[in-house]
Design a protein around this motif. Structure first.
Motif, PDB file in Angstrom:
ATOM      1  N   ASP A  80     -29.793 -13.549  -3.238  1.00 38.09           N
ATOM      2  CA  ASP A  80     -29.646 -12.096  -3.117  1.00 38.09           C
ATOM      3  C   ASP A  80     -29.496 -11.675  -1.660  1.00 38.09           C
ATOM      4  O   ASP A  80     -28.696 -10.802  -1.336  1.00 38.09           O
ATOM      5  CB  ASP A  80     -30.859 -11.387  -3.740  1.00 38.09           C
ATOM      6  CG  ASP A  80     -30.901 -11.547  -5.255  1.00 38.09           C
ATOM      7  OD1 ASP A  80     -29.847 -11.879  -5.853  1.00 38.09           O
ATOM      8  OD2 ASP A  80     -31.988 -11.369  -5.832  1.00 38.09           O
ATOM      9  N   LYS A  81     -30.257 -12.322  -0.756  1.00 38.33           N
ATOM     10  CA  LYS A  81     -30.150 -12.000   0.666  1.00 38.33           C
ATOM     11  C   LYS A  81     -28.784 -12.404   1.205  1.00 38.33           C
ATOM     12  O   LYS A  81     -28.153 -11.662   1.965  1.00 38.33           O
ATOM     13  CB  LYS A  81     -31.248 -12.704   1.453  1.00 38.33           C
ATOM     14  CG  LYS A  81     -31.240 -12.370   2.920  1.00 38.33           C
ATOM     15  CD  LYS A  81     -32.383 -13.043   3.647  1.00 38.33           C
ATOM     16  CE  LYS A  81     -32.320 -12.702   5.127  1.00 38.33           C
ATOM     17  NZ  LYS A  81     -33.399 -13.333   5.874  1.00 38.33           N
ATOM     18  N   ALA A  82     -28.296 -13.570   0.806  1.00 41.51           N
ATOM     19  CA  ALA A  82     -26.988 -14.037   1.283  1.00 41.51           C
ATOM     20  C   ALA A  82     -25.860 -13.153   0.758  1.00 41.51           C
ATOM     21  O   ALA A  82     -24.855 -12.954   1.450  1.00 41.51           O
ATOM     22  CB  ALA A  82     -26.761 -15.483   0.853  1.00 41.51           C
ATOM     23  N   GLN A  83     -26.008 -12.618  -0.435  1.00 45.73           N
ATOM     24  CA  GLN A  83     -24.966 -11.740  -0.983  1.00 45.73           C
ATOM     25  C   GLN A  83     -24.908 -10.408  -0.258  1.00 45.73           C
ATOM     26  O   GLN A  83     -23.885  -9.745  -0.267  1.00 45.73           O
ATOM     27  CB  GLN A  83     -25.201 -11.526  -2.478  1.00 45.73           C
ATOM     28  CG  GLN A  83     -24.863 -12.750  -3.299  1.00 45.73           C
ATOM     29  CD  GLN A  83     -25.161 -12.556  -4.773  1.00 45.73           C
ATOM     30  OE1 GLN A  83     -25.899 -11.661  -5.161  1.00 45.73           O
ATOM     31  NE2 GLN A  83     -24.591 -13.415  -5.604  1.00 45.73           N
ATOM     32  N   SER A  84     -26.007 -10.014   0.373  1.00 45.27           N
ATOM     33  CA  SER A  84     -26.004  -8.747   1.107  1.00 45.27           C
ATOM     34  C   SER A  84     -25.501  -8.928   2.542  1.00 45.27           C
ATOM     35  O   SER A  84     -25.334  -7.950   3.256  1.00 45.27           O
ATOM     36  CB  SER A  84     -27.412  -8.151   1.131  1.00 45.27           C
ATOM     37  OG  SER A  84     -28.270  -8.966   1.897  1.00 45.27           O
ATOM     38  N   MET A  85     -25.253 -10.181   2.968  1.00 45.21           N
ATOM     39  CA  MET A  85     -24.801 -10.450   4.329  1.00 45.21           C
ATOM     40  C   MET A  85     -23.287 -10.625   4.358  1.00 45.21           C
ATOM     41  O   MET A  85     -22.684 -11.038   3.369  1.00 45.21           O
ATOM     42  CB  MET A  85     -25.459 -11.735   4.871  1.00 45.21           C
ATOM     43  CG  MET A  85     -26.966 -11.656   4.989  1.00 45.21           C
ATOM     44  SD  MET A  85     -27.740 -13.253   5.278  1.00 45.21           S
ATOM     45  CE  MET A  85     -27.169 -13.636   6.902  1.00 45.21           C
ATOM     46  N   ILE A  92     -23.584 -14.812   7.845  1.00 43.64           N
ATOM     47  CA  ILE A  92     -23.995 -16.063   7.206  1.00 43.64           C
ATOM     48  C   ILE A  92     -23.733 -17.241   8.133  1.00 43.64           C
ATOM     49  O   ILE A  92     -24.577 -18.125   8.310  1.00 43.64           O
ATOM     50  CB  ILE A  92     -23.283 -16.253   5.853  1.00 43.64           C
ATOM     51  CG1 ILE A  92     -23.781 -15.208   4.853  1.00 43.64           C
ATOM     52  CG2 ILE A  92     -23.490 -17.660   5.312  1.00 43.64           C
ATOM     53  CD1 ILE A  92     -23.026 -15.185   3.549  1.00 43.64           C
ATOM     54  N   PHE A  93     -22.553 -17.264   8.758  1.00 43.75           N
ATOM     55  CA  PHE A  93     -22.241 -18.357   9.674  1.00 43.75           C
ATOM     56  C   PHE A  93     -23.136 -18.339  10.908  1.00 43.75           C
ATOM     57  O   PHE A  93     -23.564 -19.389  11.398  1.00 43.75           O
ATOM     58  CB  PHE A  93     -20.765 -18.329  10.083  1.00 43.75           C
ATOM     59  CG  PHE A  93     -19.863 -18.939   9.053  1.00 43.75           C
ATOM     60  CD1 PHE A  93     -19.933 -20.291   8.766  1.00 43.75           C
ATOM     61  CD2 PHE A  93     -18.940 -18.165   8.370  1.00 43.75           C
ATOM     62  CE1 PHE A  93     -19.108 -20.873   7.821  1.00 43.75           C
ATOM     63  CE2 PHE A  93     -18.114 -18.731   7.419  1.00 43.75           C
ATOM     64  CZ  PHE A  93     -18.196 -20.086   7.141  1.00 43.75           C
ATOM     65  N   GLY A 147     -28.035 -20.915  13.591  1.00 42.22           N
ATOM     66  CA  GLY A 147     -29.327 -20.672  14.226  1.00 42.22           C
ATOM     67  C   GLY A 147     -29.388 -19.413  15.042  1.00 42.22           C
ATOM     68  O   GLY A 147     -30.289 -19.248  15.863  1.00 42.22           O
ATOM     69  N   ALA A 148     -28.447 -18.510  14.844  1.00 44.26           N
ATOM     70  CA  ALA A 148     -28.400 -17.299  15.659  1.00 44.26           C
ATOM     71  C   ALA A 148     -28.543 -16.042  14.820  1.00 44.26           C
ATOM     72  O   ALA A 148     -28.178 -14.961  15.258  1.00 44.26           O
ATOM     73  CB  ALA A 148     -27.084 -17.261  16.430  1.00 44.26           C
ATOM     74  N   GLY A 149     -29.088 -16.152  13.640  1.00 43.42           N
ATOM     75  CA  GLY A 149     -29.233 -14.991  12.768  1.00 43.42           C
ATOM     76  C   GLY A 149     -30.592 -14.338  12.889  1.00 43.42           C
ATOM     77  O   GLY A 149     -31.455 -14.761  13.661  1.00 43.42           O
ATOM     78  N   ARG A 194     -18.689 -20.983  19.375  1.00 41.32           N
ATOM     79  CA  ARG A 194     -18.063 -21.732  18.284  1.00 41.32           C
ATOM     80  C   ARG A 194     -17.128 -20.868  17.449  1.00 41.32           C
ATOM     81  O   ARG A 194     -16.336 -21.385  16.680  1.00 41.32           O
ATOM     82  CB  ARG A 194     -19.145 -22.325  17.384  1.00 41.32           C
ATOM     83  CG  ARG A 194     -19.936 -23.406  18.052  1.00 41.32           C
ATOM     84  CD  ARG A 194     -20.919 -24.028  17.084  1.00 41.32           C
ATOM     85  NE  ARG A 194     -21.861 -24.862  17.794  1.00 41.32           N
ATOM     86  CZ  ARG A 194     -23.145 -24.607  17.927  1.00 41.32           C
ATOM     87  NH1 ARG A 194     -23.667 -23.521  17.381  1.00 41.32           N
ATOM     88  NH2 ARG A 194     -23.929 -25.421  18.591  1.00 41.32           N
ATOM     89  N   ASP A 195     -17.241 -19.551  17.603  1.00 41.37           N
ATOM     90  CA  ASP A 195     -16.445 -18.630  16.815  1.00 41.37           C
ATOM     91  C   ASP A 195     -15.247 -18.153  17.645  1.00 41.37           C
ATOM     92  O   ASP A 195     -15.414 -17.629  18.755  1.00 41.37           O
ATOM     93  CB  ASP A 195     -17.310 -17.432  16.390  1.00 41.37           C
ATOM     94  CG  ASP A 195     -16.587 -16.509  15.443  1.00 41.37           C
ATOM     95  OD1 ASP A 195     -15.748 -16.989  14.664  1.00 41.37           O
ATOM     96  OD2 ASP A 195     -16.884 -15.294  15.498  1.00 41.37           O
ATOM     97  N   THR A 196     -14.042 -18.318  17.102  1.00 36.63           N
ATOM     98  CA  THR A 196     -12.820 -17.972  17.826  1.00 36.63           C
ATOM     99  C   THR A 196     -12.744 -16.487  18.144  1.00 36.63           C
ATOM    100  O   THR A 196     -12.397 -16.100  19.268  1.00 36.63           O
ATOM    101  CB  THR A 196     -11.586 -18.394  16.998  1.00 36.63           C
ATOM    102  OG1 THR A 196     -11.734 -19.764  16.642  1.00 36.63           O
ATOM    103  CG2 THR A 196     -10.315 -18.221  17.790  1.00 36.63           C
TER     104      THR A 196
END
Length: 163
Positions: A90-95, A100-101, A106-108, A131-133
């Motif tokens: 449920d928490k992941a669906q709200s993000m 999520i990435f 480790g930065a959430g 790491r994110d373009t």
């Protein structure tokens, strides 16, 4: 279950002790009967200890104790694994996908932080941004190696301002 373990362990202790196979076919055995008795007694007592120590409680613990700031233990109720995974889903669906990435890197959960952010946390978040373009482009850095080098040297603010 407990009766069975006690019954088996008492049976093992009460096994008759004989000369066994050590005496052999020729009758010229140099092994004394006390050595055979000692071995069998040791095996019987070992199995008895194992049998009585393998008592498994029928009811699993439903709570655990956690040490609080005052040095006292607080009881925290645990839920079964299905409920815990449902809450995570449920928490992941709200993000969003980016959140999520970032959490996986480790930065959430920056909003759940208490007090000032540590240098290690800042560096971890900046490395996740490298790491994110899209985050690198927003920071004005094209190459990931250059971004990573800057973060490892301690310059993290250029990336944290973008995140």
């Amino acid at each position: 279950m407990m009766r069975l373990i006690i019954l088996v362990s008492s049976f093992l202790v009460a096994l008759p002790v004989g000369h066994g196979l050590a005496q052999g076919r020729t009758g010229h055995n140099k092994v004394t009967s006390t050595a055979t008795t000692d071995r069998r007694a040791m095996l019987a007592s070992t199995f008895a200890m194992i049998g009585t120590s393998c008592v498994i409680p029928t009811k699993a613990a439903n709570a655990r104790l956690v040490l609080n700031d005052d040095g006292e233990y607080d009881e925290i109720e645990e839920t079964d694994w299905q409920t815990a995974w449902k809450q995570r889903l449920d928490k992941a669906q709200s993000m969003s996908t980016d959140e999520i990435f970032m959490a996986a890197r480790g930065a959430g959960n920056t909003d759940l932080r208490e007090g000032p952010e540590s240098d290690a946390s800042k560096k971890r978040r900046a490395m996740a941004g490298c790491r994110d373009t899209s985050s690198r482009e927003k920071a004005g850095v094209k190459d990931s190696k250059v971004c990573t080098t800057r973060v490892l040297e301690g310059e993290v603010d250029f990336m944290l301002n973008v995140l």
